[in-house]
Write a protein that holds these residues in place. Structure first.
Motif, short mmCIF file in Angstrom:
data_model
loop_
_atom_site.label_atom_id
_atom_site.label_comp_id
_atom_site.label_asym_id
_atom_site.label_seq_id
_atom_site.Cartn_x
_atom_site.Cartn_y
_atom_site.Cartn_z
N VAL A 127 0.84 -1.20 0.00
CA VAL A 127 0.00 0.00 0.00
C VAL A 127 0.87 1.26 0.00
CG1 VAL A 127 -1.58 1.38 1.40
CG2 VAL A 127 -2.05 -1.04 1.01
N PHE A 128 1.86 1.32 0.90
CA PHE A 128 2.73 2.50 0.97
C PHE A 128 3.43 2.75 -0.36
CE2 PHE A 128 3.26 2.57 5.84
CZ PHE A 128 2.42 3.67 5.93
N SER A 129 4.03 1.71 -0.91
CA SER A 129 4.78 1.89 -2.15
C SER A 129 3.86 2.29 -3.30
CB SER A 129 5.55 0.61 -2.51
OG SER A 129 4.66 -0.48 -2.72
N ALA A 130 2.66 1.71 -3.37
CA ALA A 130 1.75 2.00 -4.47
C ALA A 130 1.15 3.40 -4.35
CB ALA A 130 0.64 0.97 -4.52
N ILE A 131 0.85 3.85 -3.13
CA ILE A 131 0.36 5.22 -2.96
C ILE A 131 1.38 6.21 -3.48
CG2 ILE A 131 -0.10 7.00 -1.22
CD1 ILE A 131 -1.65 4.96 0.37
#
Length: 290
Positions: free
Chosen positions: A217-221
């Motif tokens: 989630v962090f990387s994709a955001i």
């Protein structure tokens, strides 16, 4: 150790976005953020513009753009003393905003202070760096008033040259589209290799699905935030790299429960990559519209 890598990766991306992804200056960002108030000024709605920028000055007392346009609104309202003070403050806050120097020069010129106006327009020409013909136009007018015909002619010729250049650039922009694969996209794609490897490592090492999902989630955001219109490509790339990394460079556990955990972590992370990249892109576009 993996949690530390997650934190380092997240803040590394934030540092990249803060310092490299958006190459605009502080004042350029403020101009975009204050677009509604600038439009009010441009339309001659000086009372509304004053209220808008008075509020912005209270929120951001160190904002060059807020002081500049509050000054222009005050000038439009007939309060020249307040306008002069605000525009002088704007110049002191950011010496690189050519419009602040130019508007200060106009005030000096209207007050008959030709030498002060010339000094302000000189700074405006330097700060504009050939990006606008206006500083040349106004400096040329001052040179004419001071009887320096040669300098005035040179500035008016520079004004004409820049007007023609801007016209040609607009024509070219209407014909030639910017390249899809630019430097920013290449840099962002190179970072996806690292985050994909990190997701695979977390999937293999985590004792629950929570940490892999968190990393994905962090990387994709941040993928979506860095590339609000091309993030889908980076999301596809991350999913492909996660799959390739998992099946080509790792071995499947012999225990059935561990295999199920890894499958949930792997495919769930890929789904979240698409969802979160869309969310990051939406957030970036929303911020750009403010």
């Amino acid at each position: 150790m993996l949690e530390l890598l997650v934190v380092i990766t997240f803040f590394g991306y934030i540092y990249y976005l803060r310092n490299y992804a958006d190459l605009r200056t502080k004042s350029e960002k403020e101009e975009a953020a204050f677009a509604p108030g600038i439009t009010l000024c441009a339309n001659g709605q000086f009372e509304d513009a004053f209220l808008y920028f008075n509020a912005r000055v209270k929120e951001r007392p160190a904002s060059c753009i807020a002081h500049l346009y509050r000054g222009l609104a005050e000038k439009g309202r007939g309060d020249r003393g307040a306008a002069l003070a605000d525009i002088q403050t704007a110049v002191s806050l950011d010496d690189d905003v050519f419009r602040a120097h130019m508007e200060l020069g106009k005030l000096y010129l209207e007050d008959g202070k030709s030498e002060d106006a010339l000094s302000a327009f000189n700074k405006a020409v330097t700060a504009a760096q050939e990006s606008s013909p206006e500083p040349y136009h106004w400096r040329g007018k001052v040179y004419s008033i001071l009887g320096q015909g040669g300098e005035a002619t040179a500035d008016f010729l520079s004004e004409t040259r820049l007007l023609e250049k801007i016209k040609n650039n607009k024509s070219a922009a209407n014909v030639v589209k910017p390249p899809f694969l630019d430097k920013k996209l290449i840099i962002s794609a190179s970072m996806v290799f690292f985050t994909s490897a990190l997701v695979v490592a977390v999937v293999k090492d985590a004792e629950s699905i929570h940490l892999p999902y968190l990393v994905a989630v962090f990387s994709a955001i941040i993928i979506g935030f860095a590339e609000p219109y091309k993030g889908w490509l980076l999301a596809l790339m991350q999913c492909a790299l996660i799959l390739a990394g998992y099946f080509l460079f790792t071995s499947r556990p012999s225990n059935e429960a561990e295999r199920e955990l890894e499958n949930f972590s792997l495919y769930g992370s890929m789904i979240l990559t698409f969802v979160a990249s869309f969310l990051g892109g939406f957030m970036k576009r929303a911020l750009n519209m403010q």
